[in-house]
Structure formats: structure tokens, C-alpha cells
Design a protein around this motif. Structure first.
Motif, PDB file in Angstrom:
ATOM      1  N   VAL A   1       0.837  -1.198   0.000  1.00 44.55           N
ATOM      2  CA  VAL A   1       0.000   0.000   0.000  1.00 44.55           C
ATOM      3  C   VAL A   1       0.869   1.244   0.000  1.00 44.55           C
ATOM      4  CG1 VAL A   1      -1.653   1.329   1.372  1.00 44.55           C
ATOM      5  CG2 VAL A   1      -2.003  -1.107   1.040  1.00 44.55           C
ATOM      6  N   ALA A   2       1.927   1.243   0.810  1.00 45.06           N
ATOM      7  CA  ALA A   2       2.816   2.405   0.864  1.00 45.06           C
ATOM      8  C   ALA A   2       3.521   2.607  -0.473  1.00 45.06           C
ATOM      9  CB  ALA A   2       3.840   2.234   1.978  1.00 45.06           C
ATOM     10  N   ALA A   3       3.896   1.526  -1.141  1.00 43.75           N
ATOM     11  CA  ALA A   3       4.577   1.640  -2.432  1.00 43.75           C
ATOM     12  C   ALA A   3       3.636   2.110  -3.534  1.00 43.75           C
ATOM     13  CB  ALA A   3       5.191   0.302  -2.816  1.00 43.75           C
ATOM     14  N   SER A   4       2.367   1.722  -3.436  1.00 43.55           N
ATOM     15  CA  SER A   4       1.425   2.116  -4.478  1.00 43.55           C
ATOM     16  C   SER A   4       0.936   3.549  -4.315  1.00 43.55           C
ATOM     17  CB  SER A   4       0.225   1.166  -4.507  1.00 43.55           C
ATOM     18  OG  SER A   4      -0.539   1.325  -3.329  1.00 43.55           O
TER      19      SER A   4
ATOM     20  N   PRO B   1      -0.220   9.980   3.057  1.00 43.37           N
ATOM     21  CA  PRO B   1       0.423   9.878   4.374  1.00 43.37           C
ATOM     22  C   PRO B   1       0.538   8.419   4.809  1.00 43.37           C
ATOM     23  CG  PRO B   1      -1.788  10.795   4.562  1.00 43.37           C
ATOM     24  CD  PRO B   1      -1.491  10.671   3.085  1.00 43.37           C
ATOM     25  N   ARG B   2       1.563   8.127   5.589  1.00 41.30           N
ATOM     26  CA  ARG B   2       1.822   6.749   6.034  1.00 41.30           C
ATOM     27  C   ARG B   2       0.723   6.228   6.964  1.00 41.30           C
ATOM     28  NH1 ARG B   2       4.543   5.320   2.055  1.00 41.30           N
ATOM     29  NH2 ARG B   2       6.632   6.150   1.886  1.00 41.30           N
ATOM     30  N   GLY B   3      -0.017   7.103   7.604  1.00 45.47           N
ATOM     31  CA  GLY B   3      -1.101   6.662   8.472  1.00 45.47           C
ATOM     32  C   GLY B   3      -2.178   5.923   7.697  1.00 45.47           C
ATOM     33  N   LEU B   4      -2.441   6.328   6.455  1.00 47.25           N
ATOM     34  CA  LEU B   4      -3.423   5.668   5.621  1.00 47.25           C
ATOM     35  C   LEU B   4      -2.963   4.261   5.271  1.00 47.25           C
ATOM     36  CD1 LEU B   4      -6.068   5.839   4.082  1.00 47.25           C
ATOM     37  CD2 LEU B   4      -4.803   6.774   2.152  1.00 47.25           C
ATOM     38  N   ALA B   5      -1.671   4.091   5.010  1.00 48.02           N
ATOM     39  CA  ALA B   5      -1.135   2.769   4.697  1.00 48.02           C
ATOM     40  C   ALA B   5      -1.291   1.835   5.896  1.00 48.02           C
ATOM     41  CB  ALA B   5       0.331   2.871   4.285  1.00 48.02           C
TER      42      ALA B   5
END
Length: 135
Positions: A77-80, A85-89
Motif C-alpha cells: 500500500v505504501a509503495a502504491s 500519508p503513512r497513516g493511511l497505509a
């Protein structure tokens, strides 16, 4: 039917991973189901507690891929979404998918209900005979 190795139908792409996504053949991949692979016994453990051989799994299921761990999901998810923001990942990684629409095959559900009915009937008859015999 979409199994990774045609020489080994019914076996997963990565047998070291315990969980894999499959779909019933009749669902055409629209309702993914997680099932467990037991490499030692070379069989699948299905959600209702039964074991399915690789040959039977090749007939009943379409292989979709391995289940990702929460860390792998968060990384994907973070790569896509690098601009998010990282909180969403982290939130997406912790979310659980909804359960599949039908967890037990109809034939198995009917068998289970008949066994429950038979057990209840015989238990009731046993208690009635015991009560009447005790008088």
C-alpha cells in the motif's frame, strides 16, 4: 485452471506460505477465499475444517495467489501510494476484508443440519425412554 505449475495442479506457487487466495470455479474468481496449505500433508485446509487434496482443489478452485502478511500489505500500500500519508497505509493494512458470501458448500451444510437433527431426535428418544423406564 490458473494453477501456477501445470505439472502440479492443485499446489500453490509458494508452498512455504501457509495461506493462499482461491476462488470456486463456479464463481469465476469473483469471490476470493483464503485457504491454508499444509505442505507436510500436501493438502489444503478449508474454512469448514475439512481437508482437500491437491487434485480435488484443482477441480474445485481457481488459484489467485498467496495471502500477504500485514507487513507485506502495508509495504504494498505504501509503495502504491507514495504521496499519501503513512497513516493511511497503516490503516489499510489493519483493515480486514469482509467474509466471503458462502463459507460452507450447500451439500456440506445440508449434511451438517441432518446430523444435528438426527442427534437431537435420538437424544430426545433416549431421554424419553429413560424417563419412562425409570417409573
Amino acid at each position: 485452471m490458473a494453477w501456477p505449475d501445470p505439472a502440479r495442479p492443485g499446489e500453490p506457487a509458494d508452498p512455504s506460505r501457509p495461506w493462499h487466495w482461491v476462488a470456486r470455479v463456479e464463481d469465476r474468481g469473483q469471490a476470493p477465499l483464503p485457504i491454508g496449505w499444509n505442505g507436510a500433508l500436501r493438502q489444503w485446509m478449508v474454512w469448514d475444517g475439512s481437508a482437500v487434496t491437491a487434485e480435488e482443489a484443482a477441480r474445485r478452485f481457481t488459484y489467485l495467489g498467496p495471502c500477504l502478511t500485514p507487513a507485506e500489505t502495508a509495504q504494498a500500500v505504501a509503495a502504491s501510494m507514495p504521496e499519501e500519508p503513512r497513516g493511511l497505509a497503516a490503516l489499510a493494512a489493519s483493515a480486514t476484508p469482509p467474509p466471503p458470501p458462502a463459507m460452507v458448500f450447500r451439500r456440506d451444510a445440508v449434511r451438517n443440519h441432518l446430523l444435528i437433527f438426527a442427534g437431537t431426535l435420538f437424544g430426545t428418544l433416549f431421554l424419553a425412554e429413560w424417563i419412562l423406564g425409570a417409573r
